[in-house]
Design a protein around this motif. Structure first.
Motif, mmCIF file in Angstrom:
data_model
loop_
_atom_site.group_PDB
_atom_site.id
_atom_site.type_symbol
_atom_site.label_atom_id
_atom_site.label_comp_id
_atom_site.label_asym_id
_atom_site.label_seq_id
_atom_site.Cartn_x
_atom_site.Cartn_y
_atom_site.Cartn_z
ATOM 1 N N ARG A 132 0.855 -1.158 0.061
ATOM 2 C CA ARG A 132 0.049 -0.055 0.083
ATOM 3 C C ARG A 132 0.880 1.248 0.098
ATOM 4 O O ARG A 132 1.918 1.154 0.343
ATOM 5 N N CYS A 133 0.368 2.378 -0.176
ATOM 6 C CA CYS A 133 0.993 3.695 -0.229
ATOM 7 C C CYS A 133 1.094 4.129 1.033
ATOM 8 O O CYS A 133 0.278 4.051 1.845
ATOM 9 N N ALA A 134 2.352 4.400 1.519
ATOM 10 C CA ALA A 134 2.798 4.911 2.811
ATOM 11 C C ALA A 134 2.117 6.011 3.047
ATOM 12 O O ALA A 134 2.077 6.351 4.278
ATOM 13 N N ILE A 160 3.388 7.951 -9.431
ATOM 14 C CA ILE A 160 2.805 8.749 -8.535
ATOM 15 C C ILE A 160 1.516 7.907 -8.118
ATOM 16 O O ILE A 160 0.791 7.048 -8.917
ATOM 17 N N CYS A 161 1.371 8.063 -6.866
ATOM 18 C CA CYS A 161 0.079 7.231 -6.302
ATOM 19 C C CYS A 161 -1.108 8.459 -6.671
ATOM 20 O O CYS A 161 -1.014 9.661 -6.307
ATOM 21 N N LYS A 162 -2.156 7.779 -7.451
ATOM 22 C CA LYS A 162 -3.115 8.492 -7.959
ATOM 23 C C LYS A 162 -4.067 9.315 -6.830
ATOM 24 O O LYS A 162 -4.555 10.403 -7.096
ATOM 25 N N ARG A 163 -4.081 8.521 -5.621
ATOM 26 C CA ARG A 163 -4.929 8.936 -4.679
ATOM 27 C C ARG A 163 -4.392 10.206 -3.788
ATOM 28 O O ARG A 163 -5.117 10.924 -3.311
ATOM 29 N N CYS A 164 -3.305 10.113 -3.604
ATOM 30 C CA CYS A 164 -2.396 11.316 -2.821
ATOM 31 C C CYS A 164 -1.579 12.308 -3.463
ATOM 32 O O CYS A 164 -1.040 13.078 -2.939
ATOM 33 N N GLY A 165 -1.267 11.678 -4.666
ATOM 34 C CA GLY A 165 -0.147 12.250 -5.399
ATOM 35 C C GLY A 165 1.248 12.273 -4.964
ATOM 36 O O GLY A 165 2.173 12.896 -5.487
#
Ligand code: FE
Length: 134
Positions: A47-49, A96-101
């Protein structure tokens, strides 16, 4: 870029460790072979940290020899975004994580041919592994 998770730099600083902040918010790169996951073989979802979005699966993780966790594909194509990065006198494609940039790493086209040829080279500290329990 519009993202679903919008926080101030101060909020990110408070939430993230200094290493996570440097990578996710400042486009930093951790030293090769220094991160938590470059040699991890456990099954699970990465998961994105920054925001917890599910980004990569251990199913597509491979040993690239680079010292960074490497994947042939994102878990769901829509969860990451790419853009051209011309910093450091190189032409690279940033991931890039699309959810948080948050900055995750880069994608290169020298991955395993049989798996599509892509190598998502991702910083360990941009990720958090949720081990598979079943
Ligand atoms: Fe994120």
């Amino acid at each position: 870029m519009s993202t679903q998770v919008e926080k101030s730099e101060q909020e990110w600083r408070e939430q993230l460790t200094p290493a996570q902040y440097e990578v996710l918010r400042k486009h930093g790169t951790e030293r090769a072979f220094s991160g938590e996951y470059w040699n991890t073989k456990a099954d699970g979802v990465y998961r994105c940290a920054g925001c917890g979005a599910e980004l990569f699966s251990s199913d597509t993780k491979f040993d690239s020899g680079t010292g960074w966790p490497s994947f042939t594909d994102p878990l769901v194509a829509e969860s990451v975004e790419t853009r051209e990065d011309r910093s450091l006198f190189m032409k690279r494609t940033e991931v890039i994580c699309k959810r948080c940039g948050g900055h995750l790493g880069h994608v290169f086209d020298d991955g395993p041919r049989e798996a599509g040829g892509q190598r998502y080279c991702i910083n360990s500290c941009a990720l958090e592994l949720t081990p598979r329990t079943d």
